[in-house]
Design a protein around this motif. Structure first.
Motif, PDB file in Angstrom:
ATOM      1  N   VAL A  51     -10.906 -43.628   8.071  1.00 54.73           N
ATOM      2  CA  VAL A  51     -10.149 -43.518   7.093  1.00 54.73           C
ATOM      3  C   VAL A  51      -9.591 -44.869   6.724  1.00 54.73           C
ATOM      4  CG1 VAL A  51      -9.493 -41.159   7.485  1.00 54.73           C
ATOM      5  CG2 VAL A  51      -8.202 -42.813   8.517  1.00 54.73           C
ATOM      6  N   SER A  81      -3.825 -44.570   8.506  1.00 59.26           N
ATOM      7  CA  SER A  81      -3.349 -43.278   9.150  1.00 59.26           C
ATOM      8  C   SER A  81      -2.025 -43.530   9.611  1.00 59.26           C
ATOM      9  CB  SER A  81      -4.274 -43.210  10.519  1.00 59.26           C
ATOM     10  OG  SER A  81      -4.275 -44.324  11.374  1.00 59.26           O
ATOM     11  N   GLY A 141     -14.385 -39.660  -0.057  1.00 56.14           N
ATOM     12  CA  GLY A 141     -14.690 -40.783   0.440  1.00 56.14           C
ATOM     13  C   GLY A 141     -13.477 -41.202   1.441  1.00 56.14           C
ATOM     14  N   ALA A 142     -14.042 -41.950   2.583  1.00 61.13           N
ATOM     15  CA  ALA A 142     -13.146 -42.139   3.450  1.00 61.13           C
ATOM     16  C   ALA A 142     -12.021 -43.451   2.924  1.00 61.13           C
ATOM     17  CB  ALA A 142     -13.695 -42.779   4.650  1.00 61.13           C
ATOM     18  N   VAL A 172      -9.507 -34.010   7.930  1.00 55.81           N
ATOM     19  CA  VAL A 172      -9.901 -35.313   7.554  1.00 55.81           C
ATOM     20  C   VAL A 172     -11.306 -35.058   7.140  1.00 55.81           C
ATOM     21  CG1 VAL A 172     -10.285 -37.620   8.354  1.00 55.81           C
ATOM     22  CG2 VAL A 172      -8.141 -36.558   9.174  1.00 55.81           C
ATOM     23  N   ARG A 207     -10.358 -43.282   0.126  1.00 59.10           N
ATOM     24  CA  ARG A 207      -9.460 -42.759  -0.336  1.00 59.10           C
ATOM     25  C   ARG A 207      -8.346 -41.954   0.492  1.00 59.10           C
ATOM     26  NH1 ARG A 207     -10.866 -41.743  -6.645  1.00 59.10           N
ATOM     27  NH2 ARG A 207     -12.139 -43.636  -6.968  1.00 59.10           N
ATOM     28  N   VAL A 208      -8.771 -41.899   1.687  1.00 56.74           N
ATOM     29  CA  VAL A 208      -7.926 -41.002   2.541  1.00 56.74           C
ATOM     30  C   VAL A 208      -7.108 -41.566   3.320  1.00 56.74           C
ATOM     31  CG1 VAL A 208      -8.398 -39.156   4.421  1.00 56.74           C
ATOM     32  CG2 VAL A 208     -10.349 -39.154   2.560  1.00 56.74           C
ATOM     33  N   CYS A 227     -12.833 -36.596   3.660  1.00 56.86           N
ATOM     34  CA  CYS A 227     -13.622 -37.873   3.574  1.00 56.86           C
ATOM     35  C   CYS A 227     -15.016 -37.298   2.943  1.00 56.86           C
ATOM     36  CB  CYS A 227     -14.061 -38.444   4.869  1.00 56.86           C
ATOM     37  SG  CYS A 227     -12.597 -39.189   5.665  1.00 56.86           S
ATOM     38  N   ARG A 228     -15.392 -36.352   3.048  1.00 56.09           N
ATOM     39  CA  ARG A 228     -16.690 -35.804   2.775  1.00 56.09           C
ATOM     40  C   ARG A 228     -16.612 -35.648   1.174  1.00 56.09           C
ATOM     41  NH1 ARG A 228     -21.036 -31.726   5.108  1.00 56.09           N
ATOM     42  NH2 ARG A 228     -21.623 -33.419   6.011  1.00 56.09           N
TER      43      ARG A 228
END
Length: 394
Positions: A167, A170, A126-127, A118, A129-130, A122-123
């Motif tokens: 995120v 989830s 971008g969070a 994760v 889109r995760v 995210c890096r």
């Protein structure tokens, strides 16, 4: 297909499915690939070969070695000594290689499998889109009660709180684990480790009631206790085990025990996933008694439970919260009073052909409701929300 910068050549939304274990050997992640490959331009990134001919695959090879000078090594030493976990994570060789291989690409949505992927997702993207798919409860994976074990637990707890919690959405494998994640600011949906719906016949039990277990030869799965209980049972029962070769030493112990206990117990070589359900269909009861040695074991709802349902077997489980709930809810079989050999033996001794056939009929009725086809739409809804948000942002 997807270009090198992650753009779709067909005008469809782009989706990355990221895993740090080979996707072609992970039934859960394979389900993600199959669900999305016809709707999105899918890129997979993992060790091992491409899991599907319809995806663009980026292989994590393990041979990417960035230069590490004196300053880098000194900072690494400081990070390990002071538990500077953020640096430790982002300097992990697998993380570095994955970021290198995915650099410059763009995706409308990302499914990051397990906590350790994760942070990378995210890096890079971008969070927002995760989507994090958490295959177990990472802050408590049965760590050793030692200084190193406690350090590992602090590391995974930090990872969950700092890298996973931001995120967009989830999922996890069961309701009880989902509740445990609430304390980390996550509200996971549930996608069980269910198996694809099979069209298999009902097979009446008898005269010998045939028990079966498939999987790894782990001692925490009470295999020795089950073997001894079957060997000594006054009921007409047998027990077949389809055990993998890892760990080989433990497997050898179970083979030796089977030979010692006599002809009721048989250890087979493992069978391929492609024929496993059909192989299990020849039996009467699947059995899985998972000792409560960790939080994940207490709350487990593993693949094999759903394999047994699709094989149209009755099921014997220990009083593990999630498995026991489903067995009782669908009248699939027996929940033992506890995890001791005597309690397993009591459940086996009480079996009759009539009871077992009733459990198998219940499995026939429950197979559709407990199939993967009913579960994967939770992922689909989550990805759709992320893609819609990404489109609006553009």
């Amino acid at each position: 297909m997807v270009t090198s910068d992650g753009r779709s050549t067909a005008g469809r939304a782009t989706l990355l499915i990221l895993s740090f274990v080979p996707i072609d050997g992970d039934p859960r992640v394979i389900k993600q690939v199959r669900r999305f490959v016809d709707e999105y331009d899918v890129t997979t990134c993992s060790p091992g070969p491409s899991p599907h001919p319809g995806v663009t695959h980026i292989e994590i090879t393990g041979d990417h070695t960035p230069p590490r000078g004196l300053l880098t090594r000194a900072l690494d030493e400081v990070a390990h000594r002071t538990e500077w976990f953020r640096r430790m994570y982002f300097q992990t060789p697998g993380v570095i290689e994955t970021m290198h291989r995915l650099a410059g690409r763009r995706f409308d949505a990302v499914i990051a499998n397990d906590a350790e992927t994760v942070g990378v997702a995210c890096r890079l993207f971008g969070a927002a889109r995760v989507h994090a798919d958490l295959h177990e409860f990472f802050p408590d994976m049965g760590f050793e009660d030692s200084p190193m074990g406690k350090r590992h637990q602090r590391y995974w707890t930090w990872m969950t709180r700092e890298l996973v919690s931001p995120v967009a959405s989830s999922t996890t494998v069961g309701g009880e684990i989902a509740k445990k994640y609430h304390e980390f600011g996550l509200e996971p949906g549930v996608v069980t480790n269910s198996t694809h719906l099979r069209d298999l016949p009902f097979r009446e039990a008898g005269p010998t009631i045939r028990l079966v277990h498939s999987g790894n030869p782990f001692h925490e799965r009470s295999l020795a206790e089950i073997m001894r209980a079957v060997a000594a049972s006054p009921a007409d029962v047998s027990f077949d085990l389809y055990l993998t070769w890892h760990p080989e030493k433990d497997r050898a112990e179970f083979v030796a025990l089977a030979e010692e206990l006599g002809p009721r117990i048989t250890v087979h070589d493992p069978v391929a996933q492609s024929v496993l359900i059909e192989t299990l269909n020849e039996y009467d009861l699947g059995i899985h008694i998972l000792q409560p040695v960790s939080t994940n074991n207490v709350m487990a709802l593993p693949n094999k439970f759903f394999d047994y349902v699709q094989a149209r077997l009755g099921i014997i489980v220990g009083p593990s919260v999630e498995m026991a709930r489903l067995v009782r809810e669908h009248d699939l079989g027996v929940v033992t009073e506890g995890f001791a050999e005597s309690e397993i033996a009591s459940a086996i001794d009480a079996l009759t052909i009539e009871r077992v056939n009733g459990f198998k009929q219940s499995a026939m009725r429950a197979a559709d409701a407990l199939s993967a086809e009913r579960q994967v739409e939770v992922w689909a809804d989550a990805v759709r929300r992320i893609v819609d948000s990404s489109t609006h942002a553009r």
